[in-house]
Design a protein around this motif. Structure first.
Motif, mmCIF file in Angstrom:
data_model
loop_
_atom_site.group_PDB
_atom_site.id
_atom_site.type_symbol
_atom_site.label_atom_id
_atom_site.label_comp_id
_atom_site.label_asym_id
_atom_site.label_seq_id
_atom_site.Cartn_x
_atom_site.Cartn_y
_atom_site.Cartn_z
ATOM 1 N N SER A 232 15.306 -22.025 -16.204
ATOM 2 C CA SER A 232 14.318 -20.934 -16.171
ATOM 3 C C SER A 232 14.710 -19.883 -15.150
ATOM 4 C CB SER A 232 12.909 -21.443 -15.928
ATOM 5 O OG SER A 232 12.917 -22.602 -15.175
ATOM 6 N N ARG B 174 17.362 -5.566 -14.290
ATOM 7 C CA ARG B 174 17.351 -7.016 -14.267
ATOM 8 C C ARG B 174 16.334 -7.394 -13.207
ATOM 9 N NH1 ARG B 174 19.819 -8.296 -18.122
ATOM 10 N NH2 ARG B 174 22.025 -8.021 -18.552
ATOM 11 N N SER B 175 15.544 -8.409 -13.490
ATOM 12 C CA SER B 175 14.499 -8.712 -12.521
ATOM 13 C C SER B 175 15.100 -9.279 -11.241
ATOM 14 C CB SER B 175 13.485 -9.671 -13.126
ATOM 15 O OG SER B 175 14.133 -10.850 -13.518
ATOM 16 N N ARG C 149 18.261 -13.230 -16.398
ATOM 17 C CA ARG C 149 18.682 -12.431 -17.546
ATOM 18 C C ARG C 149 17.573 -11.511 -18.049
ATOM 19 N NH1 ARG C 149 23.581 -11.570 -17.724
ATOM 20 N NH2 ARG C 149 23.365 -10.876 -19.870
ATOM 21 N N ARG C 150 16.353 -11.780 -17.643
ATOM 22 C CA ARG C 150 15.218 -11.023 -18.148
ATOM 23 C C ARG C 150 15.305 -9.561 -17.685
ATOM 24 N NH1 ARG C 150 9.668 -10.813 -16.628
ATOM 25 N NH2 ARG C 150 10.277 -11.816 -14.703
ATOM 26 N N SER D 108 17.064 -17.755 -17.013
ATOM 27 C CA SER D 108 16.423 -16.854 -17.983
ATOM 28 C C SER D 108 15.688 -15.743 -17.242
ATOM 29 C CB SER D 108 15.477 -17.626 -18.896
ATOM 30 O OG SER D 108 14.379 -18.065 -18.156
ATOM 31 N N ASP D 109 15.155 -16.075 -16.068
ATOM 32 C CA ASP D 109 14.496 -15.053 -15.270
ATOM 33 C C ASP D 109 15.514 -14.017 -14.794
ATOM 34 O OD1 ASP D 109 12.188 -14.021 -14.109
ATOM 35 O OD2 ASP D 109 12.783 -14.795 -12.148
#
Lengths: 349, 389
Positions: free
Chosen positions: B44, B347-348, B50-51, B47-48
């Motif tokens: 996760s 990107r975050s 890549r978010r 994915s965060d």
């Protein structure tokens, strides 16, 4: 049973956490104190983390409205120190329309009362800043306005109240006296001496009527001692949407900024009265409540607890050994065998 | 103490001698669970990382002297192109009348099929009066714009129309005008009466408050007014109206996240004298997307308004006195917002903070797991001791 035993044995080989057999460990009262302090700090930090998780964060977004606008509701409740029969209420806007607002509003005679009002000040505008939870608490739609107290048909003041829709373009809502400004077929002449545009605003808002939401003009009063007076308010309306966590509650409303301009010099082309000139900003504000994802919250908890445990695990022996060195200077006590904190130790076996 | 030994005292990772270590089943279970949790959290975390998040920003638009493109594509099914004009006016005093640049007019049949497409030069100069005598000098029917311009020649129907326009006279369909009758202008107008018109293209305007409008007839401006020659529109036997269908209206380059509120708007009226108004507020917007170069464009919000020219109250708005007068047409009045929205995609997390996150996850989970494991072990020991007693 034997197979269970085997599984347990094979799982045992995964054990990555070194547990030192108690034969080789020592316990001390100081260590116990440290552990309790550690647990208290952990609980406290977890508690604050949970608090900030459930409170969420307010996120602001700016949006340009992508629907075609038509109209917008305005809610007003104003008491003017003049009899109702002498007043006009109209809206004139950029489309060239003249909205005869007086036909849509209630106008009732009352007494002029300043008790609950205050003048437009910097403080009152600062108060109008709301946080999300209080907005949701107060945003309760009302269909009706409060009943007029002290109702008199022939009284000196007029309470003008109600909600109506106006074109969603720049415009001007004004309360003027009959025979001043508009041509009046009834020719009911209101003399200059009869004019008194002192007023109290109890409600002035755009959009759905939420009586408990604070607007900058709510509770504003203006005392005017000149007959020919033009009191202008300039309003910039910002469409605002409040969104609760996960879209549970959505409140569409409008905030506005206001400046006022009182003028006592009135020339014939600018008739006396109370004017609200409004314009609508194209950029709307969306204030949304957001929470960090649950797994992120979990990671933070784990980090807090893990960090504290590891830090104390390092710091405790370090401080301990420094303390020993400090107090036993000169004496050479092998660090490995005995530390100060372990003096008077109680073997646990 | 030799240097090696001295260094040893700084070792924060004290290691237990293998003999002293105890491995337990509960410890194995905790280790496996901890590993699974670590893997999940790292996934996760990834994915965060890549978010892509959208971080809007609001700034005061400090650019100046800019021009802005208006892209439009509008169909008027009940007005022939011949009598439809598009004018642009703004507060800088710039007027673009009867625009021809970058705009294509398409004549449409009753059923919407295309008759012909032309860039907006209304009268092709091809059918100039070349067959006429060289010394021919047609009369201008008294339309003399300037003093001392008495012997001006109006050799074609267009010349006469222009002369009329310059002095501000209504021209009509050209009946009784020698040049026009020779060019069959009145018949042309009649033939076209059933046609519709599509106008598509791009206007370049100053980025200041202004308006553009579609109105019938040739327009002419004097310093304090702007007029249209409504003669044909009003007297035509076929009823023309400003029923319109906005296929597209945008300000500036296209961006797929900008939704233009007016796209797909259809307005229908039976009344000849009807006025549509769109109040548009343009907000400059910059899109900064990952993997794309920044794009400067505009978004807009719009309020629509319509009224009959006769003014007064209507059924829809019983309490409104609509303004009287004006001309039939479709008016777009636009205003420029001083604010500029920057829609920035990011990107975050940076790669560095992703690594830090991974370390924190691994370290944190392991630390917590070791505390749990220790607890389970101690509890187990205490229980078994009790049993033994």
């Amino acid at each position: 049973m034997a197979s269970m035993e085997n599984v347990a044995k094979s799982v045992r080989t995964f054990d990555a956490f070194p547990k030192v057999s108690s034969t080789y460990t020592t316990r001390s009262s100081q260590g116990g104190v440290v552990t309790i302090a550690l647990s208290i700090i952990c609980i406290f930090l977890i508690w604050t983390e949970m608090g900030s998780y459930f409170a969420g964060v307010e996120e602001q977004q700016f949006m340009v409205d992508d629907s075609i606008g038509w109209d917008m509701q305005v809610n007003l409740d104003i008491t003017v120190a003049m009899p109702c029969v002498t007043l006009h209420v109209n809206v004139q806007d950029a489309s060239g329309d003249l909205l005869l607002a007086a036909e849509l509003l209630e106008m009732e005679g009352t007494e002029y009362d300043l008790a609950t009002s205050h003048e437009l000040t910097i403080e009152s505008r600062a108060e109008a800043v709301d946080d999300l939870s209080s907005v949701f608490r107060r945003a309760k739609v009302a269909k009706k306005f409060k009943k007029t107290k002290k109702l008199h048909p022939n009284s000196p003041a007029c309470r003008i109240y109600g909600s109506f829709k106006l074109n969603k373009v720049q415009g001007d809502l004004h309360i003027t006296a009959k025979n001043h400004g508009y041509l009046d077929p009834s020719m009911s002449s209101v003399t200059n001496e009869a004019l008194n545009f002192s007023h109290v605003i109890d409600e002035f808002s755009f959009g759905e009527y939420y009586p408990k939401l604070e607007n900058p003009l709510d509770g504003v009063a203006a005392l005017i001692d000149t007959n020919l007076f033009r009191y202008q308010y300039y309003l910039s309306i910002v469409p605002t949407t409040y969104i609760g966590y996960g879209g549970r509650r959505v409140v569409f409303t409008n905030q506005y900024a206001v400046t006022e301009q009182p003028t006592s010099q009135v020339n014939p082309s600018r008739p006396p009265g109370i004017y609200f000139k409004y314009d609508i900003e194209p950029i709307g504000l969306t204030i949304a409540e957001r929470r960090v994802p649950f797994w992120q919250f979990l990671v933070r908890l784990v980090n807090v607890v893990g960090g504290i445990v590891i830090c104390t695990g390092w710091l405790y022996p370090l401080i301990d050994s420094i303390w020993v060195k400090w107090t036993n200077r000169g004496r050479s006590v092998p660090h490995e065998t005995q530390t100060l904190l372990d003096k008077g130790l109680k073997r646990d076996d | 103490m030799p240097p090696r030994r001295r260094l040893n005292t700084f070792d924060a990772f004290t290691k237990t001698v293998e003999d002293a270590r105890v491995r337990t089943t509960s410890g194995g279970v905790v280790t496996i669970v901890a590993t699974v949790v670590i893997v999940l959290l790292i996934v996760s975390e990834w994915s965060d990382y890549r978010r892509i998040v959208n971080r809007p920003e609001l700034i005061v638009d400090k650019t100046r002297g800019e021009r802005m493109n208006i892209n439009l594509n509008i169909t008027f099914p009940e007005i022939p192109c011949e009598i439809l004009t598009l004018d642009v006016m703004d507060v800088s005093g710039e007027q673009q009348m009867e625009i021809t640049h970058g705009i294509i007019k398409t004549r449409l049949n009753d059923d919407g099929s295309v008759i012909s497409t032309e860039s907006l030069a209304l009268h092709s100069s091809g059918d100039n009066a070349h067959h006429l005598d060289e010394n021919y000098c047609g009369p201008c029917y008294g339309a003399v714009p300037k003093e001392g311009d008495g012997n001006r020649c109006c050799n074609t129907c267009d010349d006469v129309r222009n002369a009329y326009q310059e002095v501000g006279w209504a021209f009509g369909d050209g009946h009784g005008v020698e040049q026009c009758e020779r060019e069959n202008y009145p018949e042309k107008i009649k033939e076209m009466a059933h046609e519709g018109c599509n106008i598509a293209g791009t206007l370049s305007v100053n980025k200041v408050v202004g308006n553009f409008h579609f109105a019938p007839g040739k327009s002419f401006s004097s310093p304090n007014m702007h007029l249209h020659d409504l003669n044909i529109y009003e007297t035509s036997a076929v009823r023309h109206t400003f029923t319109h269908d906005i296929h597209h209206l945008s300000f500036g380059p296209h961006h797929h996240t900008v939704s233009n509120p007016l796209d797909g708007t259809v307005k229908d009226t039976d009344e000849r004298n009807f006025n549509y108004m769109y109040f548009i507020k343009v907000v400059s917007t910059r899109f900064e997307r990952i993997g794309e170069s920044p794009l400067e464009t505009n978004q807009y919000s719009v309020t629509s308004h319509e009224r009959a020219i006769r003014g007064g109250r209507d059924d829809d708005h019983p309490n409104t006195m609509h303004a009287r007068g004006g001309i039939p047409g479709v008016f777009f009045s636009y205003d420029i917002s001083p604010m500029k929205v920057i829609n920035r995609e990011e990107r975050s997390k940076s790669f560095g903070s992703f690594l830090i996150g991974v370390c924190a996850v691994v370290g944190g989970v392991l630390a917590v797991a070791s505390v749990i494991d220790r607890g389970v072990w101690e509890a187990d020991k205490a229980l078994s001791r009790k049993k033994a007693v």
